[in-house]
Design a protein around this motif. Structure first.
Motif, PDB file in Angstrom:
ATOM      1  N   ARG A 165       0.890  -1.201   0.050  1.00  0.00           N
ATOM      2  CA  ARG A 165       0.151   0.091   0.583  1.00  0.00           C
ATOM      3  C   ARG A 165       0.527   1.209   0.165  1.00  0.00           C
ATOM      4  O   ARG A 165       1.107   1.955  -0.544  1.00  0.00           O
ATOM      5  CB  ARG A 165      -0.871  -0.549   1.200  1.00  0.00           C
ATOM      6  N   ILE A 166       1.926   0.951   0.539  1.00  0.00           N
ATOM      7  CA  ILE A 166       2.759   1.848   0.876  1.00  0.00           C
ATOM      8  C   ILE A 166       3.433   2.590  -0.379  1.00  0.00           C
ATOM      9  O   ILE A 166       3.834   3.713  -1.100  1.00  0.00           O
ATOM     10  CB  ILE A 166       3.663   2.524   1.543  1.00  0.00           C
ATOM     11  N   ILE A 167       4.560   1.835  -0.467  1.00  0.00           N
ATOM     12  CA  ILE A 167       5.117   1.497  -2.491  1.00  0.00           C
ATOM     13  C   ILE A 167       4.353   1.816  -3.302  1.00  0.00           C
ATOM     14  O   ILE A 167       4.805   2.908  -4.438  1.00  0.00           O
ATOM     15  CB  ILE A 167       5.950   0.206  -2.370  1.00  0.00           C
ATOM     16  N   ALA A 168       3.355   1.431  -4.065  1.00  0.00           N
ATOM     17  CA  ALA A 168       2.239   1.894  -5.095  1.00  0.00           C
ATOM     18  C   ALA A 168       1.318   1.884  -4.430  1.00  0.00           C
ATOM     19  O   ALA A 168       0.110   0.881  -4.842  1.00  0.00           O
ATOM     20  CB  ALA A 168       2.603   0.693  -6.453  1.00  0.00           C
ATOM     21  N   PRO A 169       0.612   2.831  -4.187  1.00  0.00           N
ATOM     22  CA  PRO A 169      -0.841   3.088  -3.417  1.00  0.00           C
ATOM     23  C   PRO A 169      -1.720   3.391  -4.300  1.00  0.00           C
ATOM     24  O   PRO A 169      -2.827   2.670  -4.707  1.00  0.00           O
ATOM     25  CB  PRO A 169      -0.524   4.280  -2.529  1.00  0.00           C
ATOM     26  N   ASP A 170      -1.768   3.916  -5.943  1.00  0.00           N
ATOM     27  CA  ASP A 170      -2.246   3.747  -6.639  1.00  0.00           C
ATOM     28  C   ASP A 170      -2.125   2.648  -7.987  1.00  0.00           C
ATOM     29  O   ASP A 170      -3.137   2.890  -9.191  1.00  0.00           O
ATOM     30  CB  ASP A 170      -2.746   5.044  -7.482  1.00  0.00           C
ATOM     31  N   ARG A 171      -1.318   1.505  -8.040  1.00  0.00           N
ATOM     32  CA  ARG A 171      -0.970   0.608  -8.831  1.00  0.00           C
ATOM     33  C   ARG A 171      -1.239  -0.451  -8.441  1.00  0.00           C
ATOM     34  O   ARG A 171      -1.755  -1.178  -9.025  1.00  0.00           O
ATOM     35  CB  ARG A 171       0.413   0.670  -9.124  1.00  0.00           C
ATOM     36  N   ASP A 172      -2.108  -0.542  -7.371  1.00  0.00           N
ATOM     37  CA  ASP A 172      -2.609  -2.598  -6.884  1.00  0.00           C
ATOM     38  C   ASP A 172      -1.280  -3.060  -6.867  1.00  0.00           C
ATOM     39  O   ASP A 172      -0.949  -4.403  -7.820  1.00  0.00           O
ATOM     40  CB  ASP A 172      -3.446  -2.987  -7.152  1.00  0.00           C
ATOM     41  N   LEU A 173      -0.286  -3.313  -6.232  1.00  0.00           N
ATOM     42  CA  LEU A 173       1.077  -4.334  -6.816  1.00  0.00           C
ATOM     43  C   LEU A 173      -0.050  -5.319  -5.542  1.00  0.00           C
ATOM     44  O   LEU A 173      -0.055  -4.613  -4.137  1.00  0.00           O
ATOM     45  CB  LEU A 173       2.115  -4.115  -5.684  1.00  0.00           C
ATOM     46  N   LYS A 174       0.636  -6.575  -6.284  1.00  0.00           N
ATOM     47  CA  LYS A 174       0.092  -7.810  -4.989  1.00  0.00           C
ATOM     48  C   LYS A 174       1.312  -7.954  -4.338  1.00  0.00           C
ATOM     49  O   LYS A 174       2.304  -8.189  -4.550  1.00  0.00           O
ATOM     50  CB  LYS A 174      -0.183  -8.913  -6.449  1.00  0.00           C
ATOM     51  N   LEU A 175       0.202  -8.738  -3.278  1.00  0.00           N
ATOM     52  CA  LEU A 175       1.016  -9.443  -2.100  1.00  0.00           C
ATOM     53  C   LEU A 175       1.684 -10.450  -2.169  1.00  0.00           C
ATOM     54  O   LEU A 175       3.207 -10.201  -2.375  1.00  0.00           O
ATOM     55  CB  LEU A 175      -0.317  -9.325  -1.061  1.00  0.00           C
ATOM     56  N   GLY A 176       1.138 -11.758  -3.571  1.00  0.00           N
ATOM     57  CA  GLY A 176       2.504 -12.714  -3.737  1.00  0.00           C
ATOM     58  C   GLY A 176       3.428 -11.566  -4.491  1.00  0.00           C
ATOM     59  O   GLY A 176       4.253 -13.069  -4.674  1.00  0.00           O
ATOM     60  N   VAL A 177       3.183 -11.104  -5.276  1.00  0.00           N
ATOM     61  CA  VAL A 177       4.618 -11.074  -6.059  1.00  0.00           C
ATOM     62  C   VAL A 177       5.505 -10.106  -4.997  1.00  0.00           C
ATOM     63  O   VAL A 177       6.993 -10.299  -5.162  1.00  0.00           O
ATOM     64  CB  VAL A 177       4.087  -9.428  -7.164  1.00  0.00           C
ATOM     65  N   LEU A 178       4.994  -9.176  -4.334  1.00  0.00           N
ATOM     66  CA  LEU A 178       6.073  -8.928  -3.604  1.00  0.00           C
ATOM     67  C   LEU A 178       6.892 -10.327  -2.571  1.00  0.00           C
ATOM     68  O   LEU A 178       8.437  -9.215  -2.728  1.00  0.00           O
ATOM     69  CB  LEU A 178       5.353  -7.664  -2.385  1.00  0.00           C
ATOM     70  N   THR A 179       5.555 -11.022  -2.334  1.00  0.00           N
ATOM     71  CA  THR A 179       7.102 -11.870  -0.871  1.00  0.00           C
ATOM     72  C   THR A 179       8.025 -12.436  -2.075  1.00  0.00           C
ATOM     73  O   THR A 179       8.409 -12.959  -0.889  1.00  0.00           O
ATOM     74  CB  THR A 179       5.772 -12.271  -0.527  1.00  0.00           C
ATOM     75  N   ALA A 180       7.681 -13.140  -2.885  1.00  0.00           N
ATOM     76  CA  ALA A 180       7.864 -13.209  -3.953  1.00  0.00           C
ATOM     77  C   ALA A 180       9.306 -13.311  -4.529  1.00  0.00           C
ATOM     78  O   ALA A 180      10.376 -13.458  -4.482  1.00  0.00           O
ATOM     79  CB  ALA A 180       7.332 -14.102  -5.190  1.00  0.00           C
ATOM     80  N   ILE A 181       9.205 -11.488  -4.902  1.00  0.00           N
ATOM     81  CA  ILE A 181      10.426 -10.790  -5.077  1.00  0.00           C
ATOM     82  C   ILE A 181      11.058 -10.144  -3.582  1.00  0.00           C
ATOM     83  O   ILE A 181      12.243 -10.657  -4.072  1.00  0.00           O
ATOM     84  CB  ILE A 181      10.170  -9.260  -5.644  1.00  0.00           C
ATOM     85  N   VAL A 182      10.516 -10.270  -3.064  1.00  0.00           N
ATOM     86  CA  VAL A 182      11.540 -10.235  -1.513  1.00  0.00           C
ATOM     87  C   VAL A 182      11.804 -11.386  -1.168  1.00  0.00           C
ATOM     88  O   VAL A 182      13.336 -11.911  -0.581  1.00  0.00           O
ATOM     89  CB  VAL A 182      10.436  -9.473  -0.462  1.00  0.00           C
ATOM     90  N   GLY A 183      11.554 -12.428  -0.718  1.00  0.00           N
ATOM     91  CA  GLY A 183      11.574 -14.393  -0.435  1.00  0.00           C
ATOM     92  C   GLY A 183      12.323 -14.791  -1.158  1.00  0.00           C
ATOM     93  O   GLY A 183      13.255 -15.301  -0.795  1.00  0.00           O
ATOM     94  N   ALA A 184      12.579 -14.915  -2.572  1.00  0.00           N
ATOM     95  CA  ALA A 184      13.201 -15.264  -3.393  1.00  0.00           C
ATOM     96  C   ALA A 184      14.793 -15.132  -3.241  1.00  0.00           C
ATOM     97  O   ALA A 184      15.284 -16.020  -2.529  1.00  0.00           O
ATOM     98  CB  ALA A 184      13.077 -15.396  -4.462  1.00  0.00           C
TER      99      ALA A 184
END
Lengths: 259, 333
Positions: free
Chosen positions: B299-318
C-alpha cells in the motif's frame, strides 16, 4: 524378572517371511548380543519387538500383552537406539538428550525429576563438555554417545540397540560395550544387534544367533560361538581362544566349502 | 543467555511486533485518516464514511493478513519438522496449487460472477481433493518421500489444468482476471471472507499447534519417535489435514502467497535453538509479522497501482532464500 518375552513371533516384509517363529525371554541383568549374517532378521526382530512392525505371535512386555498397552506406556518399558544416527536439526546436545523424556512428560516444562534423569544421562555418557554444542556438528563417536544418553534419559528397564558399534573407533566401541555391560549389572536388560563377533564374545552375557529368520543358537558366548557354527552360518573360518579377560574370536577367511 | 531465555525474548518481541503491525495495517490506506480517528471509527456505530472504511475495508484486510500470515508460518514450520526437510513449505503438498485451480475454474465457468462465495468455495473444494489424493497415495504408514512426491504430482497436474483454463479462456478479460487472482492479494476483501476462511484457518491451526512435542521426537527419525510413544499416523493426519484446512482456506480468500511459509521458519530456527516445539509458536507470529508488513508495504510502495501481495513476497522472499541457502550451504552439504 522377565522384561520382554516373544513367542512364535513371525513377521513378513511384503511377501517375504523374515522372521519365522522367534521365541525368547529377556531377563533383567542380561546383556544380549543378537548376531547373525546380513539379512538374517536382526533389525526386523528388534523393530517387531518394539511394535514398529506388525506380525503374528505374542509379545509381552513386563508380563503384559503389548496389544493391551499404549505406545506411550510401552516407551516407559523399552528404549530404542536405531542404527542410523539421524539428527534432523542443529539442536543442542542438552536439548536432544531431553527429548528422551517425551514419554514421561505432560504439558508444561521439565520437572525436577526430568532434569535429574537428563543430568545423570549426560554425566554417565561423559558428554558434559559439549552439552551446549549443536548435535549435528559432532563426530560419529560423540553422536553415538549423545544418542545413547537420549535413550538413557527415557529411563526404561530394557534397551534395544541396533548395531550400536558400527562406524566407531575401538575406544568408542569398547566404551559403549562397557556402558551396556554396566547397565545390565545394574539390573536393566540390553539387547544389541552386532556384527563384530569379537566384541560380542567379550562383553555380552548371552548371545542369540539367528539365521534365515530363526534362532540357531542361544546361550553363553562360549556355547554359541564355535568354529563349526561360524563356518555353517557365516561361511567363514575363524580363530577362537579363551584368555584371562574372556573369549577372543577373530574371523579369518571365507570358507569356500561352505558356500 | 540460556536457550529458554532467548526463546522467550524472541517470542515476546514477535508478539509485540505482531500487535503493532496489526494496528499499523489498520491505519495505512489511500484515505488518510489520523490514528486516533481511525481507532475511534473502528468501534463507532455512526455508519459514516470513516467508520465504513475502517470496519468494512481495513479491518477485514488486517484480520486476513494476520490469520493468513500465522497460517503460512505455522504450517511451514510443521511441515519442515514433520518431513524433516528444510525445503518443505505449505505449497509442497499441492494444496495451494489445487485451491488455485478450484478458484480459476470458478472464474472460468462464471461461477465466481454468479455468486460471491463461488470462488472461495471452489478453492476449498480444490484443497480438499488435493489432500485426499496425497493422503491416499501416502497411506497411513507412508513415508515423507511419498508425501513429497505425491504433492509434486498433484501440484504439476493442478498447474497444467490451470494452464488449460487460461489457454481456453473465453475472452481476454477472464484470462486477465485469472492471472491477477493467482498473484495473491488482500485488496477488497470483506468480513464475509473473514467469516468464510476464519473457521477453517482456526481449526487447521489448532490441529497444527499441538504437534510440537511429536516433532521434537521426530528430529531423531521416524523409528526413534515411534519408540518414544509418538503415534506417527496421528501426527501425519494432523499435519496433512491441518495444513489442508488452513492453507486451503487462506488460498481461497487471498490466492497463492509464496515464500512466507518457507522463509519464516528458516529465519527463526537458529534463534530458538532449532527445537521444533519452540519453532512453531514463533513461526506463527513471524508469519503474521511478515505478511502484515508485506501488505502494508504494497500500500505504501504503489498506493495507486494495486501491487499484488504475492508478487512482493516472491520478489523479496526468493533472493532472501537464496542468501539463506548460501549462508547455510555447509550444513546442507
Amino acid at each position: 524378572m522377565t522384561l520382554l518375552s516373544l513367542s512364535s513371533l513371525k513377521v513378513s516384509l511384503g511377501q517375504r517371511p523374515v522372521l519365522k517363529g522367534i521365541t525368547l525371554d529377556v531377563a533383567a541383568g542380561e546383556f544380549i548380543g543378537l548376531i547373525g549374517p546380513n539379512g538374517a532378521g536382526k533389525s526386523t526382530l528388534l523393530r517387531a519387538a518394539l511394535g514398529l512392525l506388525r506380525g503374528s505371535g505374542d509379545i509381552r512386555i513386563a508380563g503384559r500383552d503389548t496389544k493391551a498397552i499404549s505406545a506411550r506406556e510401552r516407551a516407559h518399558h523399552i528404549a530404542y537406539l536405531p542404527q542410523e544416527r539421524e539428527i534432523a536439526w542443529p539442536v543442542s546436545v542438552e536439548t536432544l538428550v531431553a527429548f528422551g523424556r517425551a514419554p514421561h512428560r505432560s504439558l508444561g516444562g521439565l520437572s525436577a525429576q526430568d532434569i535429574a534423569v537428563i543430568e545423570q544421562a549426560i554425566q554417565r555418557m561423559e558428554i558434559d563438555e559439549f552439552r551446549h554444542r549443536s548435535a549435528i556438528e559432532l563426530s560419529g563417536g560423540e553422536k553415538a554417545r549423545v544418542l545413547i544418553a537420549r535413550a538413557l534419559a527415557q529411563d526404561a528397564p530394557l534397551l534395544l540397540a541396533d548395531e550400536p558399534t558400527v562406524g566407531l573407533d575401538p575406544w568408542h566401541q569398547i566404551t559403549l560395550m562397557r556402558i551396556f555391560a554396566d547397565l545390565a549389572r545394574e539390573g536393566r536388560g540390553v539387547i544389541a544387534s552386532m556384527h563384530d563377533l569379537g566384541l560380542a564374545a567379550r562383553w555380552c552375557t548371552r548371545l542369540i544367533m539367528i539365521d534365515h529368520g530363526m534362532i540357531v543358537a542361544d546361550g553363553s558366548p562360549e556355547a554359541v560361538l564355535t568354529a563349526e557354527r561360524l563356518r555353517q552360518v557365516y561361511g567363514v573360518t575363524s580363530f577362537i581362544d579363551t584368555i584371562a579377560g574372556g573369549m577372543v574370536v577373530q574371523p579369518l577367511d571365507v570358507d569356500r566349502k561352505a558356500h | 543467555m540460556s536457550d529458554l531465555a532467548r526463546y522467550r525474548l524472541v517470542a515476546s518481541i514477535l508478539a509485540v511486533a505482531t500487535v503493532v503491525l496489526f494496528l499499523l495495517s489498520l491505519t495505512v490506506g489511500p484515505a488518510g485518516i489520523a490514528f486516533g480517528d481511525s481507532m475511534a471509527a473502528l468501534f463507532s456505530d455512526k455508519g459514516d464514511g470513516i467508520a465504513l472504511i475502517m470496519q468494512e475495508i481495513r479491518l477485514p484486510r488486517a484480520i486476513l493478513g494476520l490469520m493468513i500470515g500465522v497460517t503460512l508460518g505455522l504450517s511451514g514450520a510443521v511441515l519442515q519438522g514433520y518431513l524433516r526437510n528444510p525445503l518443505a513449505e505449505p505449497g509442497l503438498l499441492g494444496i495451494s496449487a489445487s485451491a488455485s485451480l478450484g478458484a480459476v475454474l470458478s472464474i472460468y465457468t462464471g461461477l465466481s460472477a454468479a455468486f460471491a462465495l463461488g470462488l472461495p468455495l471452489a478453492a476449498l473444494a480444490g484443497a480438499v481433493i488435493a489432500v485426499v489424493v496425497v493422503q491416499a497415495m501416502a497411506g497411513t504408514r507412508g513415508g515423507s518421500l511419498t508425501i513429497i512426491l505425491a504433492g509434486i504430482a498433484v501440484t504439476s497436474f493442478a498447474g497444467a489444468m490451470t494452464s488449460l483454463a487460461l489457454n481456453l479462456s473465453p475472452n481476454p478479460f477472464a484470462a486477465l482476471e485469472i492471472m491477477f487472482w493467482m498473484l495473491g492479494s488482500l485488496t477488497d476483501r470483506s468480513m464475509t471472507h473473514v467469516w468464510l476462511a476464519g473457521p477453517f484457518i482456526l481449526a487447521g491451526c489448532l490441529m497444527l499447534a499441538g504437534l510440537g512435542r511429536s516433532l521434537d521426537a521426530l528430529t531423531l527419525g521416524r523409528d526413534a519417535a515411534a519408540s518414544m510413544g509418538v503415534d506417527l499416523r496421528r501426527v501425519q493426519f494432523l499435519a496433512v489435514f491441518g495444513t489442508a484446512a488452513s492453507i486451503g482456506a487462506a488460498t481461497a480468500v487471498a490466492g497463492a502467497i509464496g515464500f512466507v511459509g518457507l522463509v519464516v521458519p528458516h529465519i527463526l530456527r537458529p534463534l530458538v535453538g532449532a527445537k521444533p516445539s519452540r519453532l512453531l509458536p514463533v513461526s506463527a507470529l513471524g508469519g503474521g509479522c511478515v505478511l502484515l508488513s508485506a501488505d502494508i508495504l504494497v500500500r505504501i510502495i504503489a498506493p495507486d497501482r494495486d501491487l499484488k501481495l504475492g508478487v512482493l513476497t516472491a520478489i523479496v522472499g526468493a533472493p532472501f532464500f537464496l542468501w539463506l541457502v548460501y549462508k547455510t550451504r555447509k550444513e546442507l552439504a
